[in-house]
Design a protein around this motif. Structure first.
Motif, short mmCIF file in Angstrom:
data_model
loop_
_atom_site.label_atom_id
_atom_site.label_comp_id
_atom_site.label_asym_id
_atom_site.label_seq_id
_atom_site.Cartn_x
_atom_site.Cartn_y
_atom_site.Cartn_z
N GLU A 122 0.83 -0.94 -0.15
CA GLU A 122 0.49 -0.09 -0.39
C GLU A 122 1.06 1.31 -0.34
N TYR A 123 2.07 0.48 0.84
CA TYR A 123 2.79 2.43 0.16
C TYR A 123 3.92 2.71 -0.27
N LEU A 124 4.15 1.09 -1.20
CA LEU A 124 5.38 1.02 -2.55
C LEU A 124 4.72 0.90 -3.37
N GLY A 125 3.22 0.51 -3.68
CA GLY A 125 3.16 0.28 -5.10
C GLY A 125 3.84 -1.30 -5.40
N ARG A 126 3.56 -1.78 -6.75
CA ARG A 126 3.46 -2.81 -7.10
C ARG A 126 4.91 -3.31 -6.79
N ILE A 127 5.69 -4.22 -6.27
CA ILE A 127 6.90 -4.85 -5.81
C ILE A 127 6.98 -6.23 -6.67
N VAL A 128 8.57 -6.24 -7.50
CA VAL A 128 8.66 -6.81 -8.53
C VAL A 128 9.32 -8.03 -8.01
N MET A 129 9.66 -8.95 -8.27
CA MET A 129 10.93 -10.25 -7.62
C MET A 129 10.99 -11.01 -8.58
N GLY A 130 12.52 -11.31 -8.36
CA GLY A 130 13.76 -12.00 -9.31
C GLY A 130 14.76 -11.87 -8.98
N ARG A 131 15.84 -13.23 -9.63
CA ARG A 131 17.10 -13.09 -9.07
C ARG A 131 18.13 -12.16 -10.74
N VAL A 132 18.57 -11.11 -9.76
CA VAL A 132 19.06 -10.58 -9.98
C VAL A 132 20.62 -11.62 -11.10
N GLN A 133 20.39 -11.11 -12.73
CA GLN A 133 21.58 -12.58 -13.45
C GLN A 133 23.07 -11.65 -13.77
N ARG A 134 22.87 -10.61 -13.79
CA ARG A 134 24.32 -9.84 -14.07
C ARG A 134 23.98 -8.04 -13.03
N GLY A 135 25.12 -7.71 -12.78
CA GLY A 135 25.37 -5.96 -12.57
C GLY A 135 24.68 -6.08 -11.18
N THR A 136 24.88 -4.59 -11.05
CA THR A 136 24.16 -4.80 -9.60
C THR A 136 22.85 -3.07 -9.65
N VAL A 137 22.05 -2.81 -8.74
CA VAL A 137 21.06 -1.81 -8.83
C VAL A 137 20.96 -1.13 -7.73
N LYS A 138 21.70 0.11 -7.59
CA LYS A 138 20.64 1.38 -6.00
C LYS A 138 19.46 1.75 -6.33
N LYS A 139 19.68 2.09 -4.78
CA LYS A 139 18.19 2.43 -4.85
C LYS A 139 18.08 4.02 -5.59
N GLY A 140 16.91 4.55 -6.08
CA GLY A 140 16.83 6.13 -6.91
C GLY A 140 17.85 6.03 -8.15
N GLU A 141 18.23 4.89 -8.46
CA GLU A 141 19.15 4.50 -9.95
C GLU A 141 17.56 4.16 -10.59
N PHE A 142 18.14 4.22 -12.60
CA PHE A 142 16.65 4.53 -13.02
C PHE A 142 17.38 3.38 -14.17
N VAL A 143 16.55 2.85 -14.52
CA VAL A 143 16.41 1.54 -15.30
C VAL A 143 15.28 1.44 -15.83
N GLN A 144 15.23 0.69 -17.94
CA GLN A 144 14.88 0.98 -18.21
C GLN A 144 13.95 -1.17 -18.25
N LEU A 145 12.65 -0.73 -18.58
CA LEU A 145 11.51 -1.96 -17.88
C LEU A 145 10.97 -2.47 -19.57
N MET A 146 11.71 -3.83 -19.63
CA MET A 146 11.72 -4.48 -21.45
C MET A 146 10.15 -5.03 -20.95
N HIS A 147 8.97 -4.73 -22.45
CA HIS A 147 8.27 -5.24 -22.04
C HIS A 147 8.17 -6.71 -22.99
N LYS A 148 7.35 -7.73 -22.72
CA LYS A 148 7.10 -8.48 -23.51
C LYS A 148 6.50 -8.34 -25.76
N ASP A 149 6.55 -7.34 -25.46
CA ASP A 149 6.17 -6.83 -26.74
C ASP A 149 7.44 -5.81 -27.41
N GLY A 150 8.59 -5.54 -26.76
CA GLY A 150 9.88 -5.33 -27.16
C GLY A 150 9.25 -3.36 -26.96
#
Length: 593
Positions: free
Chosen positions: A214-242
């Motif tokens: 309720e506070y943070l909205g949607r939370i995604v879970m998974g295993r990080v394949q490579r690299g690191t990500v920090k709090k506040g960093e921008f990322v690309q969400l790649m959808h199934k349709d490309g």
């Protein structure tokens, strides 16, 4: 930090969640964690009530400085989609097998998926304290099953542990039992490969699970394949349709014990949760902003059973539920499809939805959840999904295993033969017999209740989808018609008493009924219209039978699964937060003729 990622896979009731309890309790002794309740991983109400796992969930423990991520998976065949979804996150699997029952249908299914993915198995023979345990024989049966499923030489050279999960014990040697699970932890560190970690590469993670806060909205879970990500960093969400959406990681989390812990950065090899990525769906990739690269989309087996969902249209509609319109129903089903990967929803008309899943239990759990949330819905009888292969009609076939006392085996075999079942194996086990069949999925609708009464409650049955085969012909699975109310009003004890030799009732005296509502099961094949709202005429003339006591046979209480198994093609189950009623699709008796 070093990681190991493992899944616990097994047939239903072989002790997966109990084993996770033991692992959590013993790492608690190592100085961190929190109080562990019994079956701690079964977190939602339905899981606790039924004693089954429905959703795959992950936890983590620390042993000798290594973080072990553990994924607890469901054992029921209907929730196979949950298992397929999470096996891609792990590098190895603890394959739990009951020391008495041996490998069962779902063991075969999850093992096949694990072998295809090249996971390293550790076989755990659980419940070795049972009187009928046969651990050595079960190890051989597991080896034979793996060989049959095409395991590699490395997978066939699996290490073996013996366990009493309920007592928190696991050990390598049957002759040298241990009082804890340290040998299991050590074997995981030795045998399960550490994930290949490249922290310098561009960030990449596959979404395998979704949660909501309720506070943070949607939370995604998974295993990080490579690299690191920090709090506040921008990322690309790649959808199934490309297409791609730029998102910001509001808060990364990692797991320890039963808690989700806030951290500033997460890296490759760990199973993590990220808040702030709003439009994500299961199977999509969260990737580096500058150098995005998509991972392969998760594929799960197709659904085999469908049902028609509609808003409730009975005379009692809207009396008990909070969400009663087709708009509410449509929104709820769309929300479910986002997280339930093996479910498909198709809108046939604005107020009619075809919902397809892995089996009756898969769909009935969804219905029970919706009911508890305040939805009113009516559903038709389950139908198998038919495919046309090379111009020939094919239907889903199940691999069915039954375990019955010897005295009942011939009766059960006879009934399954009449339902187009083909016996493929039969072996006596002491005073019981284990029989395996290939049988059309539709032949098992309504069979469980009959099976339990045939075996006086002592039979065990489990089945799993085995593929498609040519249509087996017409099947008659229900022998009796229904008793249908022909009046609106309140059911009287007097009329039920008068009618109870005609069949078994599902309602109590004093219950409200409407025209077209099914009030019981007829003792004969045809449906029968009955009036349960007629009271005794009272006069001042005494008759000889005036003071007879009305002895009513207690009604049959139908659970949701019983109701779905019972109904015919021209009938519906009406579900509200407080009631489960059966009704005819066409309520007016003169239009049903």
């Amino acid at each position: 930090m070093e990681y190991r990622n493992i899944a616990i896979i097994a047939h239903v009731d072989h002790g997966k969640t109990t084993l996770v309890d033991g692992l959590l309790k013993q790492t608690l002794k190592l100085g961190h964690g929190e109080e562990i309740a019994e079956r701690a991983m079964d977190s939602n109400d339905l899981e606790k009530e039924r004693g089954i796992t429905i959703l795959a969930k992950n936890t983590a423990v620390e042993y000798n400085g290594v973080k072990i991520n553990i994924v607890d998976t469901p054992g029921h065949a209907d929730f196979g989609g949950e298992v397929e979804r999470v096996l891609g996150m792990v590098d190895g699997a603890l394959v739990l097998v009951d020391a008495a029952e041996g490998p069962m249908p779902q063991t075969r299914f999850v093992l096949r998926k694990a072998i295809e993915l090249g996971l390293k198995p550790i076989v755990v023979i659980n419940k070795i304290d049972r009187n009928d345990a046969r651990p050595e024989e079960v190890v051989n049966l597991t080896f034979d099953l793996m060989a049959e499923l095409g395991a590699s030489d490395d997978q066939l050279d699996f290490p073996i542990l013996y366990a009493i999960a309920r007592e928190g014990k696991a050990f390598r040697d049957l002759d040298k039992p241990q009082d804890d699970m340290h040998e299991l932890f050590e074997m995981v560190l030795e045998q399960i490969p550490a994930p290949q970690v490249d922290l310098e590469a561009p960030f990449q993670m596959l979404v395998t699970n979704l949660d909501y806060s309720e506070y943070l909205g949607r939370i995604v879970m998974g295993r990080v394949q490579r690299g690191t990500v920090k709090k506040g960093e921008f990322v690309q969400l790649m959808h199934k349709d490309g297409t791609m959406t730029k998102s910001r990681v509001v808060q990364p989390f990692t797991h320890m014990g039963l808690r989700r812990m806030e951290v500033d950065q997460v890296g490759a090899g760990d199973i993590v949760a990220l808040a702030g990525i709003e439009d994500a769906q299961i199977g999509e990739t969260v990737a580096d902003l500058a150098d995005p690269e998509a991972l392969p989309i998760i594929t799960v087996d197709e659904p085999t059973v469908s049902m028609i969902f509609q808003p409730n249209t009975s005379p009692f509609a809207g009396k008990e539920g909070k969400y009663v319109t087709s708009r509410h129903l449509n929104d709820r089903l769309k929300r479910e499809v986002m997280t339930n990967v093996s479910l498909k929803v198709e809108e046939i008309r604005p107020d009619e939805f075809k919902v397809s899943g892995r089996g009756e239990l898969h769909l009935s759990i969804l219905l029970e959840t919706m009911r508890r949330e305040g939805y009113e819905v009516q559903v038709g009888a389950p139908q198998v999904i038919i495919r046309e292969i090379d111009g020939v009609k094919h239907e889903p076939i199940e691999h069915l295993v039954i375990d019955v006392p010897e005295a009942f085996s011939s009766t059960v075999i006879g009934v399954l033969g009449a339902r187009k079942g083909q016996m493929v194996n039969m072996e006596p086990q002491g005073t019981r017999t284990r029989v395996e069949f290939k049988i059309p999925s539709r032949a098992l609708f309504g069979f469980r209740t009959q099976f339990l009464s045939m075996t006086q409650g002592e039979g065990i049955m489990s089945h799993i989808f085995d593929g498609y085969a040519p249509w087996a012909g017409d099947l008659k699975t229900r022998q009796n018609g229904s008793l249908v109310s022909m009046e609106d009003g309140v059911a009287f004890a007097y009329s039920i008493w008068k009618l109870q030799d005609r069949g078994a009732f599902f309602i109590d005296a004093g219950q409200e009924v409407y025209v077209g509502m099914i009030v019981g099961e007829n003792a004969r094949e045809q449906d029968m219209n009955v009036n349960v709202c007629k009271n005794k005429k009272l006069t001042n003339v005494r008759s000889s039978g005036a003071d007879e006591a009305l002895t009513l046979i207690p009604p049959r209480r139908l659970s949701l699964e019983d109701a779905l198994e019972y109904i015919a093609d021209d009938e519906l189950v009406e579900l509200t937060p407080q009631s489960i009623r059966l009704r005819k699709k066409v309520l007016n008796p003169s239009f049903r003729k």
